[in-house]
Design an enzyme around this catalytic site. Sequence first.
Site, short mmCIF file in Angstrom:
data_model
loop_
_atom_site.label_atom_id
_atom_site.label_comp_id
_atom_site.label_asym_id
_atom_site.label_seq_id
_atom_site.Cartn_x
_atom_site.Cartn_y
_atom_site.Cartn_z
N CYS A 101 2.67 2.56 2.94
CA CYS A 101 2.66 3.45 1.22
C CYS A 101 3.02 5.14 1.62
O CYS A 101 3.52 5.50 0.95
CB CYS A 101 1.04 2.73 1.08
N CYS A 119 -6.36 -1.26 0.00
CA CYS A 119 -6.96 -1.28 -1.38
C CYS A 119 -5.89 -2.59 -2.60
O CYS A 119 -7.19 -2.77 -3.63
CB CYS A 119 -6.23 0.21 -2.64
#
EC number: 2.8.1.13
Length: 408
Positions: free
Chosen positions: A121, A222
């Site tokens: 990410c 997440c």
Amino acid sequence: MSAQNLAPPLNTLDFDKKPEETRVVVAMSGGVDSSVVAGLLKQQGYDVLGITLQLYDHGAAVHRAGSCCAGQDIDDARHVCETLGIPHYVLDYEKRFRETVINPFAESYVAGETPIPCVSCNQTVKFADLLATAKELGADALATGHYIRSRPNPSSEHPGRRALFRPADADRDQSYFLFATTQEQIDYLRFPLGGLPKAETRRLAEEMGLVVAKKADSQDICFVPQGKYSDIITKLKPNAALAGEIVHLDGRVLGSHEGILHFTIGQRRGIGIATGEPLYVVYLDARSRRVIVGPKEALETHRVYLRDVNWLGDETLAEAASGEGFACYAKVRSTRAPAPAVLHVDATGTYVDLTIGEAGIAPGQACALYSAPGDDARVFGGGFIERSEREPSAEASLKALLASPVAA
């Protein structure tokens, strides 16, 4: 107390021009750390813009407490920006996040690895796409709430070059997840919390009157609802749930399993076999869907081979690590302190010899490199672990087992 009355942070942005002439984009996840960064920079007089990335909308994942960049987090970031009096923008990066983070995460599990999506990410979304957006907005820097330090590198021959260092709060050290940050990105990024302990960050959030002052910290991954990796992997890659054999290093078939995605190197609990001896997952043979187990001593590793190496030293990687190698310190787990190691580059590849053996090192994880074991140690980059070498007898048994034919 308002943000305007707070003392300056411990870590400055190192610009030659006045703060009011300096535009800074803050990557706002909706958590306390990035919110305090925005508040501190606003207090110092910088021209601050807050940007939150809409990364996914996967049902339960969006509403899970402790998730990052989900629905509630976007609302929290918006409220913080309203409190601070700064503009706030939300950018839809769902497609990009799915292509560069979620899909590779599932593919890595299918290959028998244990991936770290947070690194991906940072590599492909936060420090690539968002950074480019910040530049398009005329910003001089992109600031984040990561616990890591950066400052000008006096040993660099290039003016303006910066280097990364471990933070003051070792318990919050995020350098392991930032090893892949490139030199170009480091020069543009700023990390205002690098010199602060987490407790001080929360205190500042309360003084600023921010709604997130007592908000729980975000989870590492997440987009996985309730931490159930198998659900999202099975949905994206059904082959990962195919059954296979559980095999001992000595060749004995001990049982069966319902997919290698349920296992990771070093695992003991939940293997699903009872043999009267403690056994650990030693290797995941994705090609033949075998989970290979053995005694604890078979897990000990002294050498790891790396791929996708990001080198941040002052010399080239070849110059630094050829011959006798480059003496440094390495972390193969985010929760461990850096330990003595030697980085090598030769015809066999790039690898790290660990002075103190580590147990249960999994491919797909990271190996971050440092100048020293303590706080403020310089980060020399690192790489993803491609494979590891165990103690000689276990390595020989594993190679023999992998070379043997598998029953249809």
